[in-house]
Scaffold this motif. Sequence first.
Motif, PDB file in Angstrom:
ATOM      1  N   ALA A 116       0.827  -1.210   0.000  1.00  0.00           N
ATOM      2  CA  ALA A 116       0.000   0.000   0.000  1.00  0.00           C
ATOM      3  C   ALA A 116       0.861   1.259   0.000  1.00  0.00           C
ATOM      4  CB  ALA A 116      -0.937  -0.007   1.206  1.00  0.00           C
ATOM      5  N   ILE A 117       1.974   1.235   0.755  1.00  0.00           N
ATOM      6  CA  ILE A 117       2.885   2.382   0.782  1.00  0.00           C
ATOM      7  C   ILE A 117       3.554   2.554  -0.581  1.00  0.00           C
ATOM      8  CG2 ILE A 117       5.026   3.250   1.772  1.00  0.00           C
ATOM      9  CD1 ILE A 117       4.214   1.889   4.412  1.00  0.00           C
ATOM     10  N   THR A 118       4.038   1.448  -1.152  1.00  0.00           N
ATOM     11  CA  THR A 118       4.693   1.509  -2.456  1.00  0.00           C
ATOM     12  C   THR A 118       3.725   1.981  -3.533  1.00  0.00           C
ATOM     13  OG1 THR A 118       6.155  -0.304  -1.796  1.00  0.00           O
ATOM     14  CG2 THR A 118       6.000   0.171  -4.151  1.00  0.00           C
ATOM     15  N   LEU A 119       2.531   1.408  -3.537  1.00  0.00           N
ATOM     16  CA  LEU A 119       1.503   1.785  -4.509  1.00  0.00           C
ATOM     17  C   LEU A 119       1.192   3.270  -4.443  1.00  0.00           C
ATOM     18  CD1 LEU A 119      -0.942   1.375  -6.416  1.00  0.00           C
ATOM     19  CD2 LEU A 119      -2.260   0.726  -4.384  1.00  0.00           C
ATOM     20  N   THR A 120       0.927   3.766  -3.243  1.00  0.00           N
ATOM     21  CA  THR A 120       0.573   5.175  -3.077  1.00  0.00           C
ATOM     22  C   THR A 120       1.671   6.087  -3.594  1.00  0.00           C
ATOM     23  OG1 THR A 120      -0.828   4.688  -1.162  1.00  0.00           O
ATOM     24  CG2 THR A 120       0.005   6.941  -1.368  1.00  0.00           C
ATOM     25  N   THR A 121       2.904   5.781  -3.222  1.00  0.00           N
ATOM     26  CA  THR A 121       4.020   6.636  -3.611  1.00  0.00           C
ATOM     27  C   THR A 121       4.240   6.612  -5.122  1.00  0.00           C
ATOM     28  OG1 THR A 121       5.039   6.137  -1.471  1.00  0.00           O
ATOM     29  CG2 THR A 121       6.420   7.198  -3.116  1.00  0.00           C
ATOM     30  N   MET A 122       4.157   5.439  -5.729  1.00  0.00           N
ATOM     31  CA  MET A 122       4.412   5.341  -7.163  1.00  0.00           C
ATOM     32  C   MET A 122       3.253   5.861  -7.994  1.00  0.00           C
ATOM     33  SD  MET A 122       6.584   1.797  -7.524  1.00  0.00           S
ATOM     34  CE  MET A 122       7.163   2.273  -9.144  1.00  0.00           C
ATOM     35  N   ALA A 123       2.048   5.872  -7.428  1.00  0.00           N
ATOM     36  CA  ALA A 123       0.901   6.429  -8.144  1.00  0.00           C
ATOM     37  C   ALA A 123       0.954   7.948  -8.185  1.00  0.00           C
ATOM     38  CB  ALA A 123      -0.403   5.974  -7.496  1.00  0.00           C
ATOM     39  N   VAL A 124       1.553   8.545  -7.170  1.00  0.00           N
ATOM     40  CA  VAL A 124       1.569  10.003  -7.051  1.00  0.00           C
ATOM     41  C   VAL A 124       2.862  10.610  -7.599  1.00  0.00           C
ATOM     42  CG1 VAL A 124       1.522  11.934  -5.402  1.00  0.00           C
ATOM     43  CG2 VAL A 124      -0.015   9.980  -5.095  1.00  0.00           C
ATOM     44  N   CYS A 125       3.992   9.920  -7.410  1.00  0.00           N
ATOM     45  CA  CYS A 125       5.301  10.502  -7.747  1.00  0.00           C
ATOM     46  C   CYS A 125       5.906   9.850  -8.986  1.00  0.00           C
ATOM     47  CB  CYS A 125       6.264  10.330  -6.574  1.00  0.00           C
ATOM     48  SG  CYS A 125       5.744  11.153  -5.057  1.00  0.00           S
ATOM     49  N   HIS A 126       6.627  10.654  -9.745  1.00  0.00           N
ATOM     50  CA  HIS A 126       7.335  10.182 -10.933  1.00  0.00           C
ATOM     51  C   HIS A 126       8.750  10.755 -10.922  1.00  0.00           C
ATOM     52  CE1 HIS A 126       2.978  10.190 -11.839  1.00  0.00           C
ATOM     53  NE2 HIS A 126       3.250   9.019 -12.378  1.00  0.00           N
TER      54      HIS A 126
END
Length: 378
Positions: free
Chosen positions: A63-73
């Motif tokens: 969930a942490i990885t998903l959230t971060t990669m969905a928002v940040c590039h």
Amino acid sequence: MPVERASTVVFDDLDSFERRVDRLYDGFSYGLYGTPTSRQLEDHIAALEGGSRALVVPSGMAAITLTTMAVCHGGDRVLIPETFYGPAREMAARLLAPLGIDTVTYDPKLDGRLSALIDGRTQLVWVESPGSATFEVQDVPAITAAAHEAGALVAVDNTWASHLLFKPLKHGVDISMQALSKHAGGHGDLLMGSVAVNDDTLFRRLKDTARFLGYGVSPEDCALCERGLMTMPVRMRQADSTAQNIISWLSERPEVAQILHPSEPDHPGHSTWKRDFAGSAGVFSFVLQPELAPHQSEALRRMRLFRLGASWGGVHSLISVSDPRKGRSGLDWLKPGPVWRLSIGLEAVGDLLADLSQAFEHFAETRRTTVGDAKAAE
């Protein structure tokens, strides 16, 4: 809802098959992207979080990885508190950095002053309140206001409090995340995480990123989590009640230098906890006197109910030993000595206190021997 096992979804005609991607967010197109069992759990999580949509994934770490990669590039920045979940900090260094996503750690006590660290590249600010080992409570509304003013989103790891004690979305947070493996699962037999939001566009970003990462959940685990949600309020109340008794006992022990729990009046963020939280959880830490560090192993070996383990929120009590000072600043308030984190289960309080007592007797024997040796030397 029965346990629906499905990898393949079949369609009635060619037109619906060719438009199956349209079902990705609200229907069923392939088992990896959701089944009736997982969707029911997601609906329940969204309702409990006070959100409009939720997504379940294989673990809290996912969930942490998903959230971060969905928002940040690439080229973006993400801010994380120094108290953040340890494996997630390692993920930032080993996965995000090679992708060009910069991670900045910050003192969890900064609260609204965090705005000084937010620049034009900052897309996401993570909060973990209370923190994993030292349990500082962050001012979520103040951090959210600072982040939103700068155009950044805010995500909160709400695993300690869960939706029962704190609702981040009600305080303006964009993404509320939990490791459902902990309080929600409640029995130490499943791995799962969740993210909840109030914005459908953001939900679709998360959903798309989850499918590109190949995140899917077992329907059996979803059913176990549903079971856990039904008993969760009773379990958390009981664990907290027992924890308060144990905290009182520890406070009288000379071997203990400091209690780390949001309910303690001198704890960092105590007033914020009283303002924003509906109660406390049965997970906390304490600091042993520094001279007891060499004797920890024997004391832990003597324990029968408390077992060494890094998780929390289950029916069996656990101890985790760590040194939160590594790689951290601003810990001048933390007294020196080993830090033990307790996760209080559902055992009888008298039995848990007896288990702690016979372990602490080893510390008492050590102290008596030390004093006796010192007197003999005189």
